[in-house]
Design a protein around this motif. Structure first.
Motif, mmCIF file in Angstrom:
data_model
loop_
_atom_site.group_PDB
_atom_site.id
_atom_site.type_symbol
_atom_site.label_atom_id
_atom_site.label_comp_id
_atom_site.label_asym_id
_atom_site.label_seq_id
_atom_site.Cartn_x
_atom_site.Cartn_y
_atom_site.Cartn_z
ATOM 1 N N HIS A 30 0.815 -1.216 0.000
ATOM 2 C CA HIS A 30 0.000 0.000 0.000
ATOM 3 C C HIS A 30 0.850 1.268 0.000
ATOM 4 O O HIS A 30 0.452 2.277 -0.575
ATOM 5 N N ASP A 33 1.696 1.571 -3.605
ATOM 6 C CA ASP A 33 0.527 1.977 -4.376
ATOM 7 C C ASP A 33 0.188 3.452 -4.191
ATOM 8 O O ASP A 33 -0.278 4.101 -5.126
ATOM 9 N N GLN A 34 0.432 3.985 -3.000
ATOM 10 C CA GLN A 34 0.107 5.396 -2.767
ATOM 11 C C GLN A 34 1.234 6.323 -3.213
ATOM 12 O O GLN A 34 1.073 7.525 -3.196
ATOM 13 N N ARG A 41 -3.130 9.376 -1.093
ATOM 14 C CA ARG A 41 -4.050 9.155 -2.206
ATOM 15 C C ARG A 41 -5.210 10.144 -2.120
ATOM 16 O O ARG A 41 -5.531 10.654 -1.067
ATOM 17 N N TYR A 50 -5.484 4.410 3.683
ATOM 18 C CA TYR A 50 -4.194 3.786 3.384
ATOM 19 C C TYR A 50 -3.249 3.928 4.576
ATOM 20 O O TYR A 50 -2.599 2.961 4.983
ATOM 21 N N ASP A 101 -10.469 3.173 -10.383
ATOM 22 C CA ASP A 101 -10.184 1.747 -10.541
ATOM 23 C C ASP A 101 -11.393 0.900 -10.921
ATOM 24 O O ASP A 101 -11.286 -0.317 -10.978
ATOM 25 N N GLU A 107 -5.095 -5.299 -12.411
ATOM 26 C CA GLU A 107 -3.902 -4.501 -12.109
ATOM 27 C C GLU A 107 -2.894 -5.375 -11.353
ATOM 28 O O GLU A 107 -3.244 -6.050 -10.379
ATOM 29 N N LEU A 109 -0.278 -4.895 -9.251
ATOM 30 C CA LEU A 109 -0.087 -4.673 -7.822
ATOM 31 C C LEU A 109 -1.342 -5.055 -7.037
ATOM 32 O O LEU A 109 -1.251 -5.599 -5.932
ATOM 33 N N GLY A 110 -2.498 -4.825 -7.616
ATOM 34 C CA GLY A 110 -3.742 -5.220 -6.972
ATOM 35 C C GLY A 110 -3.849 -6.727 -6.819
ATOM 36 O O GLY A 110 -4.298 -7.234 -5.790
ATOM 37 N N SER A 113 -1.511 -7.806 -4.120
ATOM 38 C CA SER A 113 -2.130 -7.434 -2.853
ATOM 39 C C SER A 113 -3.207 -8.439 -2.461
ATOM 40 O O SER A 113 -3.277 -8.867 -1.303
#
Length: 137
Positions: A30, A33-34, A41, A50, A101, A107, A109-110, A113
């Protein structure tokens, strides 16, 4: 302190270390991702979520490693389940003020995760429930 384990069998230590590492991996994913620790974010509530998640993940890891397993596993359940729910909502119907999204189910990275959070959830739920059973006996 009924929650603390002074001497844990090897399997318990392995599970606690695995839970701690998975929790830290959730935090790291995370942060990436941010856009970094200091980044936030948008919209604002997503950025706050986050940061709360990242802090909770680190706290869960520390609790598991120092032996406060019941609360550590409970927090780990939240660290795993929260982002899973967020993933589903942000890619499905979208969240208020955040539609970036919607439909973006693949995605990279998603997906990483999801795998990490899923593993943490599968590990932490039975161990949390087991810690409750031990207390009642």
């Amino acid at each position: 302190m009924a929650d603390q384990t002074a001497t844990a069998p090897g399997a318990t230590w392995v599970a606690r270390w695995a839970g701690a590492l998975l929790s830290l991996a959730v935090a790291a994913i995370h942060v990436v991702d941010q856009g970094g620790i200091a980044a936030t974010r948008t919209p604002y509530y997503i950025g706050v979520a986050y940061h709360v998640l990242e802090i909770a993940a680190v706290v869960a890891a520390v609790l598991l490693l120092i032996g406060f397993v019941r609360v550590g596993w409970l927090l780990a359940v939240g660290v795993a389940a929260g982002p899973l729910l967020g993933y589903i909502l942000s890619r499905g119907p979208g969240l208020p003020g955040y539609k970036d999204d919607v439909g973006n189910w693949t995605e990279s990275l998603g997906l990483v995760s999801l795998a990490v959070e899923g593993a943490l959830l599968l590990l932490s739920v039975p161990l949390f429930v087991g810690s409750l059973r031990r207390r009642t006996h």
